[in-house]
Structures are given as C-alpha cells and as structure tokens.
Design a protein around this motif. Structure first.
Motif, mmCIF file in Angstrom:
data_model
loop_
_atom_site.group_PDB
_atom_site.id
_atom_site.type_symbol
_atom_site.label_atom_id
_atom_site.label_comp_id
_atom_site.label_asym_id
_atom_site.label_seq_id
_atom_site.Cartn_x
_atom_site.Cartn_y
_atom_site.Cartn_z
ATOM 1 N N THR A 1 0.835 -1.203 0.000
ATOM 2 C CA THR A 1 0.000 0.000 0.000
ATOM 3 C C THR A 1 0.868 1.251 0.000
ATOM 4 O O THR A 1 0.599 2.222 -0.713
ATOM 5 C CB THR A 1 -0.954 -0.017 1.218
ATOM 6 N N MET A 2 1.947 1.228 0.776
ATOM 7 C CA MET A 2 2.860 2.368 0.819
ATOM 8 C C MET A 2 3.555 2.553 -0.525
ATOM 9 O O MET A 2 3.697 3.683 -1.014
ATOM 10 C CB MET A 2 3.887 2.186 1.942
ATOM 11 N N GLU A 3 4.006 1.471 -1.134
ATOM 12 C CA GLU A 3 4.659 1.551 -2.449
ATOM 13 C C GLU A 3 3.740 2.226 -3.453
ATOM 14 O O GLU A 3 4.169 3.078 -4.233
ATOM 15 C CB GLU A 3 5.050 0.159 -2.955
ATOM 16 N N ARG A 4 2.477 1.832 -3.451
ATOM 17 C CA ARG A 4 1.509 2.426 -4.384
ATOM 18 C C ARG A 4 1.288 3.905 -4.088
ATOM 19 O O ARG A 4 1.155 4.707 -5.002
ATOM 20 C CB ARG A 4 0.194 1.655 -4.309
ATOM 21 N N ALA A 5 1.244 4.255 -2.808
ATOM 22 C CA ALA A 5 1.006 5.647 -2.419
ATOM 23 C C ALA A 5 2.173 6.561 -2.792
ATOM 24 O O ALA A 5 1.979 7.739 -3.085
ATOM 25 C CB ALA A 5 0.731 5.731 -0.916
#
Length: 174
Positions: free
Chosen positions: A54-58
């Motif tokens: 989720t962090m990578e996508r954000a």
C-alpha cells in the motif's frame, strides 16, 4: 497414491478448500491460517507485506520506494548517520542501503560529509530537496497510518505499539 485417492482421503474441511477444478484454493487474507488461526509471526509478516504494498503504491508517483522512504525518515530523525547505521535502523542490507544512498545522492535528496574524527566514515544528511520530498511522502504515509489505526481507541493503539515495540526489543536480544 493417485490424485483421486489423495483427494478422497482429505477431511471434509480440507475438501471445502478445493476450487471447482479440483485444485487447492488459496485462502484470502483473514481466512484459515491467514486469519486468526495463523501463527503470530506469519500474521505480522502478512500485515507488513500489505502495508508495504500500500505504501509503495502511495509513493510511486513521487518516485520513492518504501525502503527509500525509510532511509529518508531515519536521516531526518538522526542526521549524520553512516550507511551501516542506516542499514541497521531500516532493517535493510548494507548493500541495499548503498544503492539507495547512491540514488538519493544522485537525485540531490541527501548529501555526504566526512565524519569529523573518523574521516573514512561517511555521514549522510537530508538536503532541502530531500526534506521537501520527505514531507510529500509523509503526507501520504500519514493517511496510511490513519487507516491502520481506524477503529482503535487511544488506549488500544498505545497497547499495540507497546506490544510491537516489546517484541522487537525482546527478540533483538536473541
């Protein structure tokens, strides 16, 4: 034993886990061993993987990876760290941190200064550009943090933080 015999030998519960084509159905997060019946260590790893993705996508459109964010965060918190110190704090290998540091330096986000006493030790600090980049990343990560804490009252969140910190502290000694 033939495949048909092996399938027949499974318990009723196990047969429920088969897909229509007879293959084993992989449980979704929250099901079976991926749910409350799972090992705590596995559940922590599963949660970590979900948070990291989720962090990578954000952060993707900012051109920052989750490990880069960790490095920038630690350098803001503790300016002047060596690459080895950064590796220990971010749970990354020294080789990975070396690549991250070179890329962040190339992009003007961090700068190296020699240690005042031990000239061979390189100390890393954020540049104004790096601080601006970290602020942009932080805004997005704060939204993820809010999502993680959704539904938790302050007492529960504090207890979870204490529990996670205790695990890290206790197991670090092993």
């Amino acid at each position: 034993m033939s495949r048909k015999t092996a399938v027949a030998a499974r318990s009723k519960t196990a047969r429920k886990e088969l897909a229509d084509d007879g293959t084993v159905r992989v449980p979704a997060p929250g099901e079976g061993k991926r749910g409350e019946q799972g090992y705590l260590g596995y559940l922590l790893r599963q949660a970590h993987a979900a948070v990291r993705l989720t962090m990578e996508r954000a952060l993707a459109d900012l051109g920052v990876t989750s490990p880069q964010f960790a490095v920038l965060t630690m350098l803001k918190a503790y300016p002047g760290l060596s690459g080895a110190d950064v590796a220990r704090l971010t749970f990354l290998t020294p080789q990975t941190v070396g690549v991250i540091i070179r890329n962040l330096e190339r992009d003007g986000a961090i700068v190296m200064t020699p240690h005042p006493v031990h000239g061979r030790i390189q100390q890393w600090t954020l540049t104004p550009r790096g601080a601006t980049l970290l602020r942009a990343c932080r805004e997005r990560v704060i939204e993820l943090e809010k999502r993680l804490a959704r539904g938790l009252d302050m007492k529960t969140e504090t207890a979870i933080r204490r529990w996670l910190t205790g695990i890290a502290t206790e197991l670090q000694e092993d």
